[in-house]
Write a protein that holds these residues in place. Structure first.
Motif, PDB file in Angstrom:
ATOM      1  N   GLU A   1      -8.566  -7.001   1.902  1.00  0.00           N
ATOM      2  CA  GLU A   1      -9.150  -6.308   3.049  1.00  0.00           C
ATOM      3  C   GLU A   1     -10.531  -6.873   3.394  1.00  0.00           C
ATOM      4  O   GLU A   1     -10.872  -7.025   4.565  1.00  0.00           O
ATOM      5  CB  GLU A   1      -9.247  -4.805   2.765  1.00  0.00           C
ATOM      6  CG  GLU A   1      -7.923  -4.085   2.813  1.00  0.00           C
ATOM      7  CD  GLU A   1      -7.295  -4.113   4.200  1.00  0.00           C
ATOM      8  OE1 GLU A   1      -7.967  -3.696   5.166  1.00  0.00           O
ATOM      9  OE2 GLU A   1      -6.146  -4.564   4.316  1.00  0.00           O
TER      10      GLU A   1
ATOM     11  N   TYR B   1     -11.016   0.884   0.406  1.00  0.00           N
ATOM     12  CA  TYR B   1     -10.601   0.044   1.535  1.00  0.00           C
ATOM     13  C   TYR B   1     -11.691  -0.004   2.600  1.00  0.00           C
ATOM     14  O   TYR B   1     -12.042  -1.072   3.111  1.00  0.00           O
ATOM     15  CB  TYR B   1      -9.314   0.595   2.146  1.00  0.00           C
ATOM     16  CG  TYR B   1      -8.043  -0.059   1.669  1.00  0.00           C
ATOM     17  CD1 TYR B   1      -7.863  -0.380   0.326  1.00  0.00           C
ATOM     18  CD2 TYR B   1      -7.006  -0.348   2.533  1.00  0.00           C
ATOM     19  CE1 TYR B   1      -6.691  -0.967  -0.116  1.00  0.00           C
ATOM     20  CE2 TYR B   1      -5.834  -0.934   2.108  1.00  0.00           C
ATOM     21  CZ  TYR B   1      -5.681  -1.246   0.779  1.00  0.00           C
ATOM     22  OH  TYR B   1      -4.529  -1.839   0.334  1.00  0.00           O
TER      23      TYR B   1
ATOM     24  N   THR C   1      -6.870   2.444   8.403  1.00  0.00           N
ATOM     25  CA  THR C   1      -6.733   2.895   7.022  1.00  0.00           C
ATOM     26  C   THR C   1      -6.689   4.408   6.943  1.00  0.00           C
ATOM     27  O   THR C   1      -5.866   4.981   6.216  1.00  0.00           O
ATOM     28  CB  THR C   1      -7.906   2.355   6.178  1.00  0.00           C
ATOM     29  OG1 THR C   1      -7.840   0.933   6.141  1.00  0.00           O
ATOM     30  CG2 THR C   1      -7.838   2.882   4.756  1.00  0.00           C
TER      31      THR C   1
ATOM     32  N   SER D   1      -2.251  -5.960   0.911  1.00  0.00           N
ATOM     33  CA  SER D   1      -3.035  -4.748   1.146  1.00  0.00           C
ATOM     34  C   SER D   1      -2.493  -3.880   2.277  1.00  0.00           C
ATOM     35  O   SER D   1      -2.965  -2.759   2.474  1.00  0.00           O
ATOM     36  CB  SER D   1      -4.479  -5.136   1.487  1.00  0.00           C
ATOM     37  OG  SER D   1      -4.530  -5.777   2.745  1.00  0.00           O
TER      38      SER D   1
ATOM     39  N   PRO E   1      -5.861  -5.831  -3.446  1.00  0.00           N
ATOM     40  CA  PRO E   1      -5.813  -5.305  -2.070  1.00  0.00           C
ATOM     41  C   PRO E   1      -7.197  -5.158  -1.436  1.00  0.00           C
ATOM     42  O   PRO E   1      -7.373  -5.453  -0.257  1.00  0.00           O
ATOM     43  CB  PRO E   1      -5.123  -3.948  -2.232  1.00  0.00           C
ATOM     44  CG  PRO E   1      -4.313  -4.087  -3.465  1.00  0.00           C
ATOM     45  CD  PRO E   1      -5.118  -4.940  -4.374  1.00  0.00           C
ATOM     46  N   CYS E   2      -8.181  -4.688  -2.203  1.00  0.00           N
ATOM     47  CA  CYS E   2      -9.528  -4.535  -1.654  1.00  0.00           C
ATOM     48  C   CYS E   2     -10.141  -5.891  -1.321  1.00  0.00           C
ATOM     49  O   CYS E   2     -10.818  -6.045  -0.292  1.00  0.00           O
ATOM     50  CB  CYS E   2     -10.413  -3.771  -2.638  1.00  0.00           C
ATOM     51  SG  CYS E   2      -9.967  -2.029  -2.822  1.00  0.00           S
TER      52      CYS E   2
ATOM     53  N   SER F   1       0.818  -1.200   0.000  1.00  0.00           N
ATOM     54  CA  SER F   1       0.000   0.000   0.000  1.00  0.00           C
ATOM     55  C   SER F   1       0.853   1.252   0.000  1.00  0.00           C
ATOM     56  O   SER F   1       0.386   2.325  -0.345  1.00  0.00           O
ATOM     57  CB  SER F   1      -0.924   0.005   1.222  1.00  0.00           C
ATOM     58  OG  SER F   1      -0.180   0.056   2.411  1.00  0.00           O
TER      59      SER F   1
END
Length: 264
Positions: A46, A118, A101, A92, A42-43, A8
């Motif tokens: 998460e 996110y 975040t 992520s 990454p999403c 990230s």
């Protein structure tokens, strides 16, 4: 939050990459795999990570219903979080928490463009995790524990203390995250362990004041599953205020030269 350096921190929002060809550099379009790895994967990480964390947390609370003490939920949350950060950290950052975040984004650990995706992924994951916990738990135990939702605050007089507790506990958590996993000068490979331990310690310390949430997503999913919304705002306002306090401290005083906005 990652063991070494979270991806990230390396995200770019631009649509082209610079590729060297001999002595001459040229711009190349971003490939589909690059877009997937930088934005979609990454999403998804998460969402899945938050779902698993909330599932473990809720099941531990339901299993502890009627028992004295909070050791079981504290250990379950801390151990699960530390392991999930190690698993998803290099994809992520392993935030699994909207407050984390927000803090990481404002401290320069990720692109602001990924903040909303996110948070949305984390909230969706929290609902999935809470629904799975409801599905596997005996209905009587689930109801008595409010599905793992936070029902510690019973009177309006206790709201202030719970909000301050959530703010301070989240301050400790996000400070460990930023200094242990984002700030170049102080980051350590032991960050996942440290984060898991601080979550365990915070739950043990504040379980009977606020429940030790520190995570709006951890509060949101169970609230949806159990339809328990009383004083729910405490678990948004407290953690967000704590995260913003950490941002102020890191940006003004404790960050490295790249992170600080003054006294460079």
């Amino acid at each position: 939050m990652s063991v070494t350096e979270s991806k990230s921190e390396l995200f770019t929002v631009c649509g082209v990459d610079v590729v060297e060809s001999g002595a001459k550099a040229r711009e190349a379009p971003r490939s589909e795999s690059s877009v997937f790895e930088h934005y979609i994967q990454p999403c998804l990480a998460e969402m899945l990570g938050t779902a698993l964390f909330v599932f473990v947390g809720c099941v531990s609370v339901v299993g502890n219903a009627g028992l004295s003490g909070c050791l079981q939920p504290a250990l379950a949350h801390g151990l699960a979080l530390g392991v999930l950060i190690m698993v998803f950290g290099e994809i992520s950052g392993g935030h699994l928490n909207p407050a984390v975040t927000l803090c990481v984004a404002l401290c320069g650990g990720m692109k602001l463009a990924l903040l909303a995706p996110y948070v949305l992924a984390q909230l969706l994951g929290s609902m999935v995790g809470a629904a799975l916990a409801k599905a596997v738990s005996p209905s009587a135990n689930f109801s008595s524990a409010a599905g793992g939702a936070f029902d510690v605050v019973q009177t309006s007089g206790a709201v202030g203390a719970a909000t301050v507790a959530e703010m301070l506990m989240t301050l400790v958590l996000t400070l460990v995250v930023c200094m242990g996993a984002v700030n170049a000068k102080t980051k350590t490979q032991l960050a996942p362990l440290c984060i898991g331990l601080v979550v365990t310690a915070n739950i043990l310390a504040s379980a009977f004041v606020s429940g030790g949430c520190m995570n709006p997503a951890r509060a949101f999913g169970p609230a949806v599953a159990a339809k328990h919304w009383e004083h729910h705002w405490v678990y948004w306002v407290g953690p967000i205020c704590g995260a913003l306090l950490t941002v102020s401290m890191v940006r003004l005083f404790f960050g490295d030269q790249k992170t600080r906005v003054i006294w460079k």
